[in-house]
Design a protein around this motif. Structure first.
Motif, PDB file in Angstrom:
ATOM      1  N   VAL A   1       0.455  -1.414   0.150  1.00  0.00           N
ATOM      2  CA  VAL A   1      -0.286  -0.075   0.395  1.00  0.00           C
ATOM      3  C   VAL A   1       0.989   1.589   0.215  1.00  0.00           C
ATOM      4  N   ASP A   2       1.952   1.399   0.914  1.00  0.00           N
ATOM      5  CA  ASP A   2       2.963   2.459   0.614  1.00  0.00           C
ATOM      6  C   ASP A   2       3.533   2.174  -1.079  1.00  0.00           C
ATOM      7  N   TYR A   3       4.091   1.477  -1.253  1.00  0.00           N
ATOM      8  CA  TYR A   3       4.389   1.486  -2.798  1.00  0.00           C
ATOM      9  C   TYR A   3       3.114   2.060  -2.949  1.00  0.00           C
ATOM     10  N   LEU A   4       2.043   1.647  -3.506  1.00  0.00           N
ATOM     11  CA  LEU A   4       1.484   2.103  -4.982  1.00  0.00           C
ATOM     12  C   LEU A   4       0.664   3.194  -4.421  1.00  0.00           C
ATOM     13  N   ILE A   5       0.348   3.967  -3.039  1.00  0.00           N
ATOM     14  CA  ILE A   5      -0.516   5.171  -2.942  1.00  0.00           C
ATOM     15  C   ILE A   5      -0.398   6.289  -3.554  1.00  0.00           C
ATOM     16  N   PRO A   6       1.058   6.580  -3.375  1.00  0.00           N
ATOM     17  CA  PRO A   6       2.053   7.638  -4.734  1.00  0.00           C
ATOM     18  C   PRO A   6       1.257   7.789  -5.885  1.00  0.00           C
ATOM     19  N   SER A   7       1.518   6.394  -6.498  1.00  0.00           N
ATOM     20  CA  SER A   7       1.336   6.642  -8.167  1.00  0.00           C
ATOM     21  C   SER A   7      -0.729   6.346  -8.230  1.00  0.00           C
ATOM     22  N   VAL A   8      -1.162   6.192  -7.692  1.00  0.00           N
ATOM     23  CA  VAL A   8      -3.246   6.179  -8.016  1.00  0.00           C
ATOM     24  C   VAL A   8      -2.941   7.812  -6.834  1.00  0.00           C
ATOM     25  N   LEU A   9      -2.349   8.159  -6.443  1.00  0.00           N
ATOM     26  CA  LEU A   9      -3.048   9.575  -6.038  1.00  0.00           C
ATOM     27  C   LEU A   9      -2.355  10.788  -7.161  1.00  0.00           C
ATOM     28  N   LYS A  10      -1.848  10.155  -7.782  1.00  0.00           N
ATOM     29  CA  LYS A  10      -1.403  10.758  -9.076  1.00  0.00           C
ATOM     30  C   LYS A  10      -2.061  11.414 -10.080  1.00  0.00           C
ATOM     31  N   LYS A  11      -2.889  10.633 -10.715  1.00  0.00           N
ATOM     32  CA  LYS A  11      -4.495  10.402 -10.841  1.00  0.00           C
ATOM     33  C   LYS A  11      -5.382  11.981 -10.270  1.00  0.00           C
ATOM     34  N   TYR A  12      -5.313  12.250  -9.200  1.00  0.00           N
ATOM     35  CA  TYR A  12      -6.794  12.712  -9.410  1.00  0.00           C
ATOM     36  C   TYR A  12      -6.159  14.020  -8.551  1.00  0.00           C
ATOM     37  N   GLU A  13      -7.375  15.302  -9.387  1.00  0.00           N
ATOM     38  CA  GLU A  13      -6.589  16.400  -8.699  1.00  0.00           C
ATOM     39  C   GLU A  13      -7.611  16.819  -7.528  1.00  0.00           C
ATOM     40  N   ASN A  14      -6.725  18.268  -7.038  1.00  0.00           N
ATOM     41  CA  ASN A  14      -8.182  18.265  -6.082  1.00  0.00           C
ATOM     42  C   ASN A  14      -8.726  17.144  -4.799  1.00  0.00           C
ATOM     43  N   ILE A  15      -7.132  17.101  -4.411  1.00  0.00           N
ATOM     44  CA  ILE A  15      -6.663  15.862  -3.583  1.00  0.00           C
ATOM     45  C   ILE A  15      -5.611  16.662  -2.398  1.00  0.00           C
ATOM     46  N   CYS A  16      -6.505  16.078  -1.128  1.00  0.00           N
ATOM     47  CA  CYS A  16      -5.758  17.026   0.032  1.00  0.00           C
ATOM     48  C   CYS A  16      -4.311  15.175  -0.132  1.00  0.00           C
ATOM     49  N   THR A  17      -3.434  15.776  -0.135  1.00  0.00           N
ATOM     50  CA  THR A  17      -2.022  14.919   0.193  1.00  0.00           C
ATOM     51  C   THR A  17      -1.327  15.145   1.924  1.00  0.00           C
ATOM     52  N   CYS A  18      -2.163  16.085   2.736  1.00  0.00           N
ATOM     53  CA  CYS A  18      -0.906  15.931   3.950  1.00  0.00           C
ATOM     54  C   CYS A  18      -1.226  14.372   4.523  1.00  0.00           C
ATOM     55  N   GLU A  19      -0.162  14.839   5.782  1.00  0.00           N
ATOM     56  CA  GLU A  19      -0.029  13.162   5.722  1.00  0.00           C
ATOM     57  C   GLU A  19      -1.102  12.647   6.142  1.00  0.00           C
ATOM     58  N   LYS A  20      -1.840  13.839   7.487  1.00  0.00           N
ATOM     59  CA  LYS A  20      -3.017  13.160   7.736  1.00  0.00           C
ATOM     60  C   LYS A  20      -4.160  12.279   7.147  1.00  0.00           C
ATOM     61  N   CYS A  21      -4.629  13.019   5.925  1.00  0.00           N
ATOM     62  CA  CYS A  21      -5.616  12.107   5.135  1.00  0.00           C
ATOM     63  C   CYS A  21      -4.647  11.143   4.267  1.00  0.00           C
ATOM     64  N   ILE A  22      -3.399  11.057   3.583  1.00  0.00           N
ATOM     65  CA  ILE A  22      -2.792  10.070   3.740  1.00  0.00           C
ATOM     66  C   ILE A  22      -2.434   8.958   4.476  1.00  0.00           C
ATOM     67  N   GLU A  23      -1.892   9.238   5.825  1.00  0.00           N
ATOM     68  CA  GLU A  23      -2.155   7.922   6.828  1.00  0.00           C
ATOM     69  C   GLU A  23      -3.647   7.344   6.781  1.00  0.00           C
ATOM     70  N   ASP A  24      -4.857   8.459   6.311  1.00  0.00           N
ATOM     71  CA  ASP A  24      -6.502   7.880   6.816  1.00  0.00           C
ATOM     72  C   ASP A  24      -6.840   7.121   5.625  1.00  0.00           C
ATOM     73  N   ILE A  25      -6.381   7.054   4.394  1.00  0.00           N
ATOM     74  CA  ILE A  25      -6.352   6.432   3.210  1.00  0.00           C
ATOM     75  C   ILE A  25      -4.809   5.141   3.383  1.00  0.00           C
ATOM     76  N   LYS A  26      -4.348   4.962   3.741  1.00  0.00           N
ATOM     77  CA  LYS A  26      -3.557   4.027   3.981  1.00  0.00           C
ATOM     78  C   LYS A  26      -4.374   2.942   4.929  1.00  0.00           C
ATOM     79  N   ALA A  27      -4.491   3.702   6.379  1.00  0.00           N
ATOM     80  CA  ALA A  27      -5.705   2.571   7.700  1.00  0.00           C
ATOM     81  C   ALA A  27      -7.554   1.915   6.485  1.00  0.00           C
ATOM     82  N   ILE A  28      -7.287   3.182   5.842  1.00  0.00           N
ATOM     83  CA  ILE A  28      -9.351   2.675   5.480  1.00  0.00           C
ATOM     84  C   ILE A  28      -8.167   1.672   4.411  1.00  0.00           C
TER      85      ILE A  28
END
Length: 87
Positions: free
Chosen positions: A10-37
């Motif tokens: 999941v840690d490896y794939l999240i950055p490449s998946v996020l690159k496909k999104y616009e208008n998404i917060c990429t702060c540490e809290k949001c990234i950790e929430d995405i990872k946890a979910i």
């Protein structure tokens, strides 16, 4: 010591998946929430030996495995995007 290899995937794939999104917060809290979910919606894959590590890496290479993990990450991103927990 046992390690949930799925967390590494999941840690490896999240950055490449996020690159496909616009208008998404990429702060540490949001990234950790995405990872946890995502991790809560994926089966754990604990490894303790080199053989287990080799099996996990082999499984990671499967295109279906990768597609399944990416789909779960996308769903997690959508949840976080629609329910941001900060200002």
């Amino acid at each position: 010591m046992p390690k949930n290899y799925m967390e590494t995937v999941v840690d490896y794939l999240i950055p490449s998946v996020l690159k496909k999104y616009e208008n998404i917060c990429t702060c540490e809290k949001c990234i950790e929430d995405i990872k946890a979910i995502a991790l809560n919606n994926l089966p754990p894959m604990y490894i303790v030996t080199d053989q287990g590590n080799a099996y996990a890496k082999l499984n990671e290479m499967s295109s279906q495995f990768k597609a399944n993990v990416i789909q779960v990450i996308v769903e997690a991103i959508e949840k976080v995007k629609n329910n941001v927990k900060h200002d």
